[in-house]
Scaffold this motif. Structure first.
Motif: not given
Length: 246
Positions: A165-188
């Motif tokens: 449930n990502f109403k309160n949980a952090s999406l990035y924290a979840y991604m980090d538990t699986l070793g796939h947290c973003p560390v590089q970004f392309e933005q516009k």
């Protein structure tokens, strides 16, 4: 002051900065035109133009025979998004706000597995027919609607994501538990009129604008693990960038 920019605009930005920094609090009277003219050594007409512009925007209001005050409305609260080599690096809106000390709330509008979306496949570098996970959230701070966020992740990296449930949980924290947290970004980012379907959801008017931000995140192995499109209300955001010459 930089005299290449009209003086009243410079003063207007200074007043906005003092409001954002808490020097001028909601409901508080600001210095008079005479006092500001003396402080900044500028003409009173210049001060008057800056104040009138902020009154028209609803940032300040006048009380006859009393003075000028900072509007009490919560809609005038601004958040500063800093980006420099020694501060906050490019990342998601939620992560930036968390690093800035703000508590972010989310209303999950839609979620689930999607496939056959060629645009999403392209953005996530997926094979044709490969599935992605969609997470659409309305982002809030202190109950105020801040942004509408559409996130897409390659489902192959996050097979158990729908259980969370990502109403309160952090999406990035979840991604980090699986070793796939973003560390590089392309933005516009661009400023645009909001699309019609978004106006009602975000409580926007016809003359409102939004920051339309898009970013792609890669994990430590250079895999694309996130594509997010965010529509941020302009009145809530001030972006500052530090540029260094090498």
């Amino acid at each position: 002051m930089d005299y290449k920019i009209p003086l009243y605009i410079q003063l207007k930005e200074m007043i906005l900065q003092r409001i954002a920094d808490g020097e001028y609090l909601p409901g508080e009277k600001i210095p008079s035109e005479r006092e500001m003219a003396a402080i900044y050594k500028i003409n009173r007409n210049t001060v008057k133009n800056a104040i009138n512009a902020l009154v028209e925007e609803g940032i300040l209001y006048k009380v006859k025979n009393t003075g000028v005050y900072v509007t009490k409305s919560d809609n005038q609260r601004m958040y500063y998004f800093k980006n420099s080599s020694n501060e906050i690096s490019s990342t998601s809106l939620g992560a930036i706000l968390k690093l800035s000390g703000h508590t972010v709330e989310s209303d999950v509008l839609e979620k689930g597995i999607v496939s056959g979306r060629k645009y999403i496949e392209y953005k996530l570098d997926l094979e044709p027919g490969e599935s992605a996970y969609a997470l659409h959230r309305l982002r809030k701070i202190e109950g105020n609607i801040l942004a509408l966020e559409f996130s897409y992740l390659p489902y192959k990296y996050f097979p158990g994501i729908d259980e969370h449930n990502f109403k309160n949980a952090s999406l990035y924290a979840y991604m980090d538990t699986l070793g796939h947290c973003p560390v590089q970004f392309e933005q516009k980012m661009i400023v645009e009129k909001p699309r019609r379907p978004f106006k009602k959801v975000m409580n926007l008017q016809d003359d409102d604008f939004v920051y339309a931000m898009e970013h792609i995140g890669r994990d430590a192995n250079n895999n694309i693990v996130e594509f997010t499109k965010t529509f941020l209300k302009c009145e809530y955001g001030v972006f500052t960038f530090a540029i260094e010459s090498k």
